[in-house]
Write a protein that holds these residues in place. Structure first.
Motif, PDB file in Angstrom:
ATOM      1  N   HIS A   1      35.423 -21.696  -9.691  1.00 62.07           N
ATOM      2  CA  HIS A   1      34.944 -20.426  -9.370  1.00 62.07           C
ATOM      3  C   HIS A   1      33.759 -20.187  -9.093  1.00 62.07           C
ATOM      4  CE1 HIS A   1      33.368 -19.057 -13.541  1.00 62.07           C
ATOM      5  NE2 HIS A   1      33.394 -20.057 -13.498  1.00 62.07           N
ATOM      6  N   VAL A   2      33.163 -19.155  -8.598  1.00 61.78           N
ATOM      7  CA  VAL A   2      31.783 -18.747  -8.382  1.00 61.78           C
ATOM      8  C   VAL A   2      31.319 -18.160  -9.671  1.00 61.78           C
ATOM      9  CG1 VAL A   2      30.094 -17.211  -7.082  1.00 61.78           C
ATOM     10  CG2 VAL A   2      32.134 -18.368  -5.892  1.00 61.78           C
ATOM     11  N   PRO A   3      30.396 -18.533 -10.450  1.00 59.00           N
ATOM     12  CA  PRO A   3      30.175 -18.271 -11.744  1.00 59.00           C
ATOM     13  C   PRO A   3      29.392 -16.725 -11.642  1.00 59.00           C
ATOM     14  CG  PRO A   3      28.857 -20.319 -11.383  1.00 59.00           C
ATOM     15  CD  PRO A   3      29.464 -19.677 -10.157  1.00 59.00           C
ATOM     16  N   ASP A   4      29.788 -15.996 -12.737  1.00 59.07           N
ATOM     17  CA  ASP A   4      29.205 -14.570 -12.645  1.00 59.07           C
ATOM     18  C   ASP A   4      27.711 -14.412 -12.776  1.00 59.07           C
ATOM     19  OD1 ASP A   4      31.869 -13.737 -12.865  1.00 59.07           O
ATOM     20  OD2 ASP A   4      31.818 -13.747 -14.997  1.00 59.07           O
ATOM     21  N   THR A   5      27.007 -15.379 -13.268  1.00 58.53           N
ATOM     22  CA  THR A   5      25.448 -15.258 -13.272  1.00 58.53           C
ATOM     23  C   THR A   5      25.190 -16.960 -12.758  1.00 58.53           C
ATOM     24  OG1 THR A   5      23.665 -15.142 -14.706  1.00 58.53           O
ATOM     25  CG2 THR A   5      25.295 -16.413 -15.599  1.00 58.53           C
ATOM     26  N   ASP A   6      23.655 -16.901 -12.425  1.00 56.20           N
ATOM     27  CA  ASP A   6      23.293 -18.133 -11.935  1.00 56.20           C
ATOM     28  C   ASP A   6      22.102 -18.397 -12.894  1.00 56.20           C
ATOM     29  OD1 ASP A   6      21.055 -16.414 -11.114  1.00 56.20           O
ATOM     30  OD2 ASP A   6      21.618 -16.251  -9.030  1.00 56.20           O
ATOM     31  N   LEU A   7      21.442 -19.355 -12.664  1.00 52.22           N
ATOM     32  CA  LEU A   7      20.277 -19.835 -13.364  1.00 52.22           C
ATOM     33  C   LEU A   7      19.038 -19.055 -13.204  1.00 52.22           C
ATOM     34  CD1 LEU A   7      19.470 -22.068 -15.415  1.00 52.22           C
ATOM     35  CD2 LEU A   7      18.961 -23.440 -13.634  1.00 52.22           C
ATOM     36  N   MET A   8      18.698 -18.696 -12.019  1.00 52.72           N
ATOM     37  CA  MET A   8      17.469 -17.826 -11.771  1.00 52.72           C
ATOM     38  C   MET A   8      17.329 -16.745 -12.696  1.00 52.72           C
ATOM     39  SD  MET A   8      16.526 -19.796  -9.601  1.00 52.72           S
ATOM     40  CE  MET A   8      15.120 -18.965  -9.153  1.00 52.72           C
ATOM     41  N   GLN A   9      18.353 -15.766 -13.073  1.00 52.97           N
ATOM     42  CA  GLN A   9      17.879 -14.712 -13.723  1.00 52.97           C
ATOM     43  C   GLN A   9      17.464 -15.152 -15.180  1.00 52.97           C
ATOM     44  OE1 GLN A   9      20.943 -11.752 -14.047  1.00 52.97           O
ATOM     45  NE2 GLN A   9      19.854 -10.200 -15.045  1.00 52.97           N
ATOM     46  N   PRO A  10      18.122 -16.028 -15.956  1.00 49.55           N
ATOM     47  CA  PRO A  10      17.512 -16.428 -17.203  1.00 49.55           C
ATOM     48  C   PRO A  10      16.286 -17.082 -17.127  1.00 49.55           C
ATOM     49  CG  PRO A  10      20.016 -17.008 -17.176  1.00 49.55           C
ATOM     50  CD  PRO A  10      19.543 -16.539 -15.824  1.00 49.55           C
ATOM     51  N   LEU A  11      15.946 -17.961 -16.096  1.00 46.83           N
ATOM     52  CA  LEU A  11      14.814 -18.542 -16.190  1.00 46.83           C
ATOM     53  C   LEU A  11      13.626 -17.641 -15.737  1.00 46.83           C
ATOM     54  CD1 LEU A  11      14.962 -22.023 -14.107  1.00 46.83           C
ATOM     55  CD2 LEU A  11      14.410 -21.817 -16.489  1.00 46.83           C
ATOM     56  N   GLU A  12      13.969 -16.752 -14.913  1.00 47.68           N
ATOM     57  CA  GLU A  12      12.886 -15.675 -14.629  1.00 47.68           C
ATOM     58  C   GLU A  12      12.492 -14.777 -15.781  1.00 47.68           C
ATOM     59  OE1 GLU A  12      12.148 -11.988 -11.548  1.00 47.68           O
ATOM     60  OE2 GLU A  12      13.945 -13.191 -11.395  1.00 47.68           O
ATOM     61  N   LYS A  13      13.388 -14.381 -16.633  1.00 47.22           N
ATOM     62  CA  LYS A  13      13.325 -13.759 -17.871  1.00 47.22           C
ATOM     63  C   LYS A  13      12.415 -14.503 -18.670  1.00 47.22           C
ATOM     64  CE  LYS A  13      16.633 -13.288 -20.796  1.00 47.22           C
ATOM     65  NZ  LYS A  13      17.846 -12.698 -21.349  1.00 47.22           N
ATOM     66  N   PHE A  14      12.944 -15.869 -18.901  1.00 47.88           N
ATOM     67  CA  PHE A  14      12.159 -16.559 -19.810  1.00 47.88           C
ATOM     68  C   PHE A  14      10.872 -16.779 -19.358  1.00 47.88           C
ATOM     69  CE2 PHE A  14      12.248 -21.009 -22.412  1.00 47.88           C
ATOM     70  CZ  PHE A  14      11.495 -20.478 -23.428  1.00 47.88           C
ATOM     71  N   ASN A  15      10.287 -16.921 -17.898  1.00 47.52           N
ATOM     72  CA  ASN A  15       9.078 -17.073 -17.456  1.00 47.52           C
ATOM     73  C   ASN A  15       7.958 -15.838 -17.657  1.00 47.52           C
ATOM     74  OD1 ASN A  15       8.624 -19.758 -16.201  1.00 47.52           O
ATOM     75  ND2 ASN A  15      10.158 -19.303 -14.749  1.00 47.52           N
ATOM     76  N   LEU A  16       9.017 -14.560 -17.496  1.00 44.49           N
ATOM     77  CA  LEU A  16       8.233 -13.615 -17.750  1.00 44.49           C
ATOM     78  C   LEU A  16       7.739 -13.325 -19.193  1.00 44.49           C
ATOM     79  CD1 LEU A  16      10.058 -10.861 -15.593  1.00 44.49           C
ATOM     80  CD2 LEU A  16       7.818 -11.537 -15.036  1.00 44.49           C
TER      81      LEU A  16
END
Length: 626
Positions: A514-529
């Motif tokens: 399936h196409v995942p509901d979330t991708d890696l970019m959002q959690p990484l971006e949040k952690f980086n912020l």
């Protein structure tokens, strides 16, 4: 002491008197120590190959910086240190006596061999590959073989004096400033039993001895300009081909040769006046400029005939887009041509061997024979093609690459494959750029042989045959929720794009991916912020230290810990190549990032006011939601 993994070998056989040398090292914990010992021995190398197949390009910036400092002392001028992985390379070239280094990246071995054709056998030995490595690309060979060595005044004198029967004398004797390398190779291979590689090495030695004008420096420059469809100026060519130095060019500038309104003829006259080149070399420069450097002509297909006394080599070069793959193949078949068609696009390479118009051998990477025609005709829309009248290279002239069906039938199959692929892509969001994650297969549908009634074809709900099940299983095993479908198919190697897209559609339709509901970019971006805001309060150096400590506490020194990158600016990233090597999935990586973030906040909470820390976290979460 140098480790047992260090090998220092001559890049040329003993009877080849060019002083090129090469040293091969392994990228490991002793690399800096080994480089330091080479520096202490005060021996200079033209090439340092560093085998990085196990480590990849993931090493600390400090190690890379220390390596660059050492190699400045170890390399000859214009020498290179090359880091090799299983299919890519990164090179640092020493540009001057002052130690200035330039960075070059190569997405495939073919690009590396374009840059330095002499490296082929050393890379093969270093990477311990048992299969035949593809030679440098046909575009490179076309430009090299059609080049004309032009004698300098010293070369003319040496030609009249030399009497010995050495290889260099034999090569020098047939250079007349008008005969292309293709004809020189043919004459010497027939009369003196010299291989093309030996002849190229001797020409390079004559170039180093300043008996002929430079040839090899211009090859990668012209290849890159042709590939990128970039026009270039006379100034670009003169500097890249090393026909003039930067200081000589500055003299031309001061003399007004490159002022607006001065054409190439006037500039050529100044080059002759200052004796930078002779009249014959100027003719060669103008021919190259007219053929490769004119913007208006870059879109057209070009026919070259390079003639010598013994042979005539005919070459056709051009771009896909002016013609489609099927028409291209049919044109060579109808003209009853004999030779090798090569088409390049990025790191993909299609090759086809014709004998009097009959297509005999075909391959695209690991895809060979009939499937290679279907892949080329159904999936390729861009690329540079080169047709050369020559024998097929060893990696093409093998049994696995032979066709068993005629061309017309294969082109019909390719047209059908393209239609079916276009329909399958409609079911996949983002088409070939879609990122899929595998789902569990508890009933082991993908492990069963024969006709599989539980897995249905979305077109008519019919059962799927065992061969397609096996292909689905291979693709399913590679789906990690991190990699685009196009890259997954490429990673499989011997699967056509049509087959890969078909398998992806079947897996999604039957609930196995399936196409995942979330991708890696959002959690990484949040952690980086969060890290950025915390770093502004406690300092970058301390914040980065907490990141390293928390990563160690959450993942230890495991293979998965090496997936994560912490930059000198305190930013986080993922090494996709390392993620694939560690067989990491999206769910694993997301859990790792969450565990890492929790540990990081625990460390920071000992340094910052808890309320201030909680405010940062809440603001980042709220901004992400908005």
């Amino acid at each position: 002491m140098l480790s047992g993994q260090t090998r220092s070998v001559s890049a040329l056989s003993a009877d080849q008197n060019a002083g090129e040398s090469i040293c091969i090292l392994t990228n490991g914990p002793n690399l800096i120590e080994e480089l330091t010992e080479l520096q202490a021995n005060k021996r200079k190398f033209e090439i340092l190959l560093i085998d990085s197949q196990k480590s990849g390009f993931l090493f600390p910036v400090e190690i890379f910086f220390e390596t660059t400092t050492l190699v400045k002392q170890i390399l000859e001028v214009e020498g290179s240190v090359i880091f090799l992985t299983s299919n890519r390379a990164l090179a640092l070239k020493k540009e001057s006596l002052l130690g200035n280094l330039s960075l070059h990246t190569f997405a495939s071995y073919s690009e590396l061999f374009d840059h330095s054709p002499d490296l082929t056998r050393h890379v093969q030995a270093t990477t311990a590959k048992t299969e035949i490595l593809p030679e440098n690309t046909d575009l490179t060979q076309q430009i090299l073989m059609s080049s004309v060595p032009v004698l300098k005044e010293a070369g003319i004198k040496a030609k009249g004096i030399r009497q010995a029967t050495s290889k260099s004398t034999m090569v020098l004797s047939v250079i007349d400033s008008f005969t292309p390398i293709s004809a020189i190779c043919l004459r010497l291979s027939e009369n003196q039993n010299l291989t093309n590689e030996q002849i190229w090495q001797e020409i390079k030695a004559l170039e180093l001895d300043k008996l002929i004008y430079p040839i090899f420096p211009k090859i990668p420059f012209l290849v890159n300009c042709f590939r990128s469809r970039s026009s270039f100026t006379l100034k670009d060519y003169l500097l890249a081909a090393q026909l003039v130095t930067q200081s000589q060019f500055d003299e031309l500038m001061v003399g007004g040769a490159f002022k607006p309104g001065k054409d190439a003829t006037y500039i050529g006259g100044q080059l002759l006046k200052l004796q930078y080149i002779n009249a014959r070399q100027l003719e060669v420069v103008m021919q190259d400029l007219a053929f490769y450097g004119q913007k208006a002509s870059l879109e057209s297909n070009k026919l070259i005939k390079t003639s010598g006394d013994e042979s005539q080599l005919q070459t056709l070069v051009g771009y896909l887009g002016t013609t489609d793959p099927a028409n291209l193949l049919q044109n060579f078949a109808q003209n009853r041509d004999t030779g090798v068609l090569s088409v390049e696009h990025r790191d993909a390479h299609f090759r086809a061997h014709f004998e009097e118009g009959r297509l005999v051998h075909v391959r695209v990477g690991k895809i060979t024979g009939n499937k290679a025609i279907i892949e080329f005709a159904s999936a390729w829309r861009e690329g540079i093609f080169v047709f050369i009248q020559r024998k097929p290279p060893p990696d093409l002239a093998i049994e696995a690459c032979k066709l068993t069906k005629n061309l017309d039938k294969l082109l019909l199959e390719a047209a059908l494959a393209k239609d079916n692929m276009d329909q399958d892509l409609l079911a996949l969001p983002k088409k070939l750029d879609v990122i899929l994650e595998k789902l569990p297969d508890p009933r082991k549908f993908l492990d069963q042989d024969g006709i599989q009634t539980a897995i249905k074809d979305p077109k008519d709900n019919s059962p799927i045959a065992g061969k397609e099940i096996a292909q689905m299983k291979r693709l399913w095993a590679e789906l990690d929720g991190l990699t685009k479908l196009s890259d997954v198919i490429k990673r499989l190697g011997d699967v056509t794009r049509y087959e890969g897209v078909r398998s992806a559609h079947l897996l999604v339709y039957n609930g196995l991916s399936h196409v995942p509901d979330t991708d890696l970019m959002q959690p990484l971006e949040k952690f980086n912020l969060i890290c950025r805001h915390i770093g502004e309060r406690i300092g970058l150096e301390r914040g980065t230290a907490f990141l390293r400590l928390s990563l160690r506490d959450s993942l230890g020194y495991s293979a998965r810990a090496r997936l994560y990158i912490i930059t000198s600016a305190g930013e986080l990233g993922i090494d996709q190549g390392a993620a694939h090597s560690a067989h990491a999935s999206l769910s694993q990586v997301l859990q790792d990032v969450e565990d890492w973030q929790v540990k990081y906040i625990e460390y920071v909470s000992q340094e910052m006011n808890p309320e201030e820390l909680m405010t940062i976290i809440q603001e980042v979460h709220m901004n992400q939601l908005n």
